[in-house]
Motif scaffolding. Structure first.
Motif, PDB file in Angstrom:
ATOM      1  N   VAL A   1       0.841  -1.194   0.000  1.00 22.72           N
ATOM      2  CA  VAL A   1       0.000   0.000   0.000  1.00 22.72           C
ATOM      3  C   VAL A   1       0.877   1.244   0.000  1.00 22.72           C
ATOM      4  CG1 VAL A   1      -2.028  -1.006   1.108  1.00 22.72           C
ATOM      5  CG2 VAL A   1      -0.181  -0.104   2.522  1.00 22.72           C
ATOM      6  N   GLY A   2       0.332   2.335  -0.502  1.00 21.39           N
ATOM      7  CA  GLY A   2       1.016   3.610  -0.453  1.00 21.39           C
ATOM      8  C   GLY A   2       0.679   4.345   0.837  1.00 21.39           C
ATOM      9  N   ALA A   3       1.631   5.113   1.344  1.00 21.78           N
ATOM     10  CA  ALA A   3       1.405   5.915   2.548  1.00 21.78           C
ATOM     11  C   ALA A   3       0.882   7.266   2.109  1.00 21.78           C
ATOM     12  CB  ALA A   3       2.701   6.072   3.335  1.00 21.78           C
ATOM     13  N   ARG A   4      -0.388   7.483   2.299  1.00 20.08           N
ATOM     14  CA  ARG A   4      -1.009   8.699   1.781  1.00 20.08           C
ATOM     15  C   ARG A   4      -1.245   9.696   2.897  1.00 20.08           C
ATOM     16  NH1 ARG A   4      -6.744   9.161  -1.529  1.00 20.08           N
ATOM     17  NH2 ARG A   4      -6.557  11.349  -2.093  1.00 20.08           N
ATOM     18  N   GLY A   5      -0.642  10.886   2.784  1.00 24.44           N
ATOM     19  CA  GLY A   5      -0.855  11.952   3.753  1.00 24.44           C
ATOM     20  C   GLY A   5      -1.321  13.203   3.034  1.00 24.44           C
ATOM     21  N   GLN A   6      -2.020  14.073   3.727  1.00 25.72           N
ATOM     22  CA  GLN A   6      -2.528  15.297   3.128  1.00 25.72           C
ATOM     23  C   GLN A   6      -2.017  16.506   3.916  1.00 25.72           C
ATOM     24  OE1 GLN A   6      -4.252  15.210   0.348  1.00 25.72           O
ATOM     25  NE2 GLN A   6      -4.436  13.000   0.309  1.00 25.72           N
ATOM     26  N   GLY A   7      -1.533  17.518   3.223  1.00 19.15           N
ATOM     27  CA  GLY A   7      -1.123  18.745   3.899  1.00 19.15           C
ATOM     28  C   GLY A   7       0.302  18.689   4.406  1.00 19.15           C
ATOM     29  N   ALA A   8       0.793  19.833   4.885  1.00 15.84           N
ATOM     30  CA  ALA A   8       2.190  19.955   5.301  1.00 15.84           C
ATOM     31  C   ALA A   8       2.516  19.037   6.464  1.00 15.84           C
ATOM     32  CB  ALA A   8       2.486  21.408   5.685  1.00 15.84           C
ATOM     33  N   VAL A   9       1.577  18.928   7.432  1.00 13.18           N
ATOM     34  CA  VAL A   9       1.833  18.074   8.591  1.00 13.18           C
ATOM     35  C   VAL A   9       1.614  16.620   8.239  1.00 13.18           C
ATOM     36  CG1 VAL A   9       1.084  17.494  10.926  1.00 13.18           C
ATOM     37  CG2 VAL A   9       1.258  19.890  10.232  1.00 13.18           C
TER      38      VAL A   9
ATOM     39  N   ALA B   1      -3.253   2.775   5.217  1.00  6.91           N
ATOM     40  CA  ALA B   1      -1.956   2.108   5.316  1.00  6.91           C
ATOM     41  C   ALA B   1      -1.704   1.605   6.729  1.00  6.91           C
ATOM     42  CB  ALA B   1      -0.836   3.052   4.881  1.00  6.91           C
ATOM     43  N   THR B   2      -2.043   2.415   7.727  1.00  2.00           N
ATOM     44  CA  THR B   2      -1.829   2.007   9.119  1.00  2.00           C
ATOM     45  C   THR B   2      -2.675   0.788   9.471  1.00  2.00           C
ATOM     46  OG1 THR B   2      -1.380   4.300   9.736  1.00  2.00           O
ATOM     47  CG2 THR B   2      -1.886   2.782  11.511  1.00  2.00           C
ATOM     48  N   LYS B   3      -3.935   0.801   9.076  1.00  2.00           N
ATOM     49  CA  LYS B   3      -4.824  -0.330   9.371  1.00  2.00           C
ATOM     50  C   LYS B   3      -4.356  -1.603   8.669  1.00  2.00           C
ATOM     51  CE  LYS B   3      -8.922   2.538  10.097  1.00  2.00           C
ATOM     52  NZ  LYS B   3     -10.224   2.985   9.518  1.00  2.00           N
ATOM     53  N   VAL B   4      -3.939  -1.478   7.415  1.00  2.00           N
ATOM     54  CA  VAL B   4      -3.478  -2.649   6.675  1.00  2.00           C
ATOM     55  C   VAL B   4      -2.196  -3.194   7.297  1.00  2.00           C
ATOM     56  CG1 VAL B   4      -2.571  -3.458   4.467  1.00  2.00           C
ATOM     57  CG2 VAL B   4      -4.593  -1.995   4.515  1.00  2.00           C
ATOM     58  N   ALA B   5      -1.258  -2.293   7.627  1.00  2.00           N
ATOM     59  CA  ALA B   5       0.007  -2.733   8.221  1.00  2.00           C
ATOM     60  C   ALA B   5      -0.216  -3.452   9.544  1.00  2.00           C
ATOM     61  CB  ALA B   5       0.928  -1.533   8.425  1.00  2.00           C
ATOM     62  N   ALA B   6      -1.194  -2.978  10.325  1.00  2.00           N
ATOM     63  CA  ALA B   6      -1.437  -3.560  11.638  1.00  2.00           C
ATOM     64  C   ALA B   6      -2.232  -4.865  11.572  1.00  2.00           C
ATOM     65  CB  ALA B   6      -2.180  -2.560  12.524  1.00  2.00           C
ATOM     66  N   ASN B   7      -3.089  -5.016  10.575  1.00  2.00           N
ATOM     67  CA  ASN B   7      -4.046  -6.126  10.592  1.00  2.00           C
ATOM     68  C   ASN B   7      -3.920  -7.113   9.446  1.00  2.00           C
ATOM     69  OD1 ASN B   7      -5.928  -5.333  12.937  1.00  2.00           O
ATOM     70  ND2 ASN B   7      -5.792  -3.441  11.748  1.00  2.00           N
ATOM     71  N   ALA B   8      -2.997  -6.910   8.539  1.00  2.00           N
ATOM     72  CA  ALA B   8      -2.858  -7.818   7.397  1.00  2.00           C
ATOM     73  C   ALA B   8      -2.517  -9.234   7.860  1.00  2.00           C
ATOM     74  CB  ALA B   8      -1.782  -7.307   6.450  1.00  2.00           C
ATOM     75  N   HIS B   9      -2.982 -10.205   7.098  1.00  2.00           N
ATOM     76  CA  HIS B   9      -2.712 -11.612   7.410  1.00  2.00           C
ATOM     77  C   HIS B   9      -1.352 -12.059   6.888  1.00  2.00           C
ATOM     78  CE1 HIS B   9      -6.855 -12.137   8.762  1.00  2.00           C
ATOM     79  NE2 HIS B   9      -7.236 -11.468   7.683  1.00  2.00           N
ATOM     80  N   CYS B  10      -0.721 -11.232   6.081  1.00  2.00           N
ATOM     81  CA  CYS B  10       0.602 -11.538   5.544  1.00  2.00           C
ATOM     82  C   CYS B  10       1.496 -10.320   5.781  1.00  2.00           C
ATOM     83  CB  CYS B  10       0.516 -11.856   4.051  1.00  2.00           C
ATOM     84  SG  CYS B  10      -0.100 -10.479   3.043  1.00  2.00           S
TER      85      CYS B  10
END
Length: 284
Positions: free
Chosen positions: A107-115, A124-133
């Motif tokens: 997955v791509g890490a998608r952020g919006q805005g300067a911060v 991305a955070t949910k997939v990284a934390a909960n993926a089965h692989c």
């Protein structure tokens, strides 16, 4: 890696998603896997009588994203087996569900805005934390393609699984592995602790941890004699060390939880690295 399990990558047509698609294609090409490019459409289920089927223009937009993504992949990897799929539902749950049948989810890490450009998006955070692989999160294309694979090393079983993943990826990519063991206690001022039993005990615990970490790393390295590797011990915070290493690395590999906990818990180090490194592999 079973041959029938694909590399799956999610896309929403954004530039960061394009980075992820091309990285997934590179991985699939190296491992001789087929690639599945997925996009999700989430209707407003909360509205009564809302038709979940996408309107014609929305369906055309999704299909164009998938066609463009596939074309971009085949321009670089013309012999790669590529399929596309769009699913009805929220992006993160759809990708997590699909990961049960994948060798790797990208997955791509998608952020919006300067911060928020410094942060990983919720999908991305949910997939990284909960993926089965294992999950590969790509922030942008600014990582060092010629750098080593840097992996965070500790004495825990999860850590050595990450080390194995790092060596497998390094072998496929034709690069080296750098095992990094860092200690927060040393950074916090071991040298400032007065001489005596407490300092001796803490130094002994650090030495023991480093020895166990290096032993495990060396045992994995012995199974990959064709991959150049080194083990580095740094007296600094693990988070800072791995983020700093990202600037000279092809990829940062971390375990879901460095303390041997549940695979669904990223842990503070893994989560921080995920938010700052250009390319991160959460190894399962």
């Amino acid at each position: 890696m079973p041959h029938d399990r694909p590399i799956i990558v999610g896309t929403d047509g954004s530039i960061r998603a394009r980075y992820a698609v091309l990285e997934a294609a590179r991985i699939a090409d190296r491992y001789g896997k087929h690639l599945r490019i997925m996009s999700a459409y989430s209707p407003l289920f909360a509205i009564l009588a809302y038709d979940p089927e996408p309107p014609k223009e929305e369906k055309e937009r999704i299909e164009k994203i998938l066609v463009d993504s596939k074309d971009a992949v085949l321009q670089k990897f013309p012999d790669l087996d590529v399929e596309t799929e769009w699913v009805l539902g929220e992006s993160a749950p759809s990708l997590i569900k699909a990961s049960a049948y994948a060798d790797l989810i990208v997955v791509g890490a998608r952020g919006q805005g300067a911060v928020h450009r410094m942060l990983v998006g919720s999908v991305a955070t949910k997939v990284a934390a909960n993926a089965h692989c294992s999950a590969f999160v790509v922030r942008d294309a600014e990582y060092d393609m010629d750098g080593p694979i840097t992996v965070g090393v500790g004495p825990e079983a999860n850590s050595f699984r990450a080390v194995k993943a790092a060596f497998r990826y390094a072998r496929a990519a034709g690069t080296s592995v750098r095992g990094l063991r860092a200690h927060q206690h040393s950074a916090a001022g071991l040298a400032n602790i007065p001489d005596g039993p407490r300092k001796d005990w803490l130094q002994g615990e650090i030495d023991k941890s480093v020895e166990l970490s290096k032993k495990g790393f060396d045992e994995v390295a012995a199974k990959f004699p064709d991959v150049e590797s080194e083990f580095v011990h740094i007296q600094a915070h693990a988070t800072d060390s791995l983020i700093d290493a990202a600037g000279i690395s092809r990829l940062i590999v971390v375990a879901p939880n460095g303390n041997g906990g549940d695979d669904k818990s990223l842990g503070s180090v893994a989560l921080a690295v995920l938010h700052h490194a250009p390319a991160v592999l959460i190894a399962r």
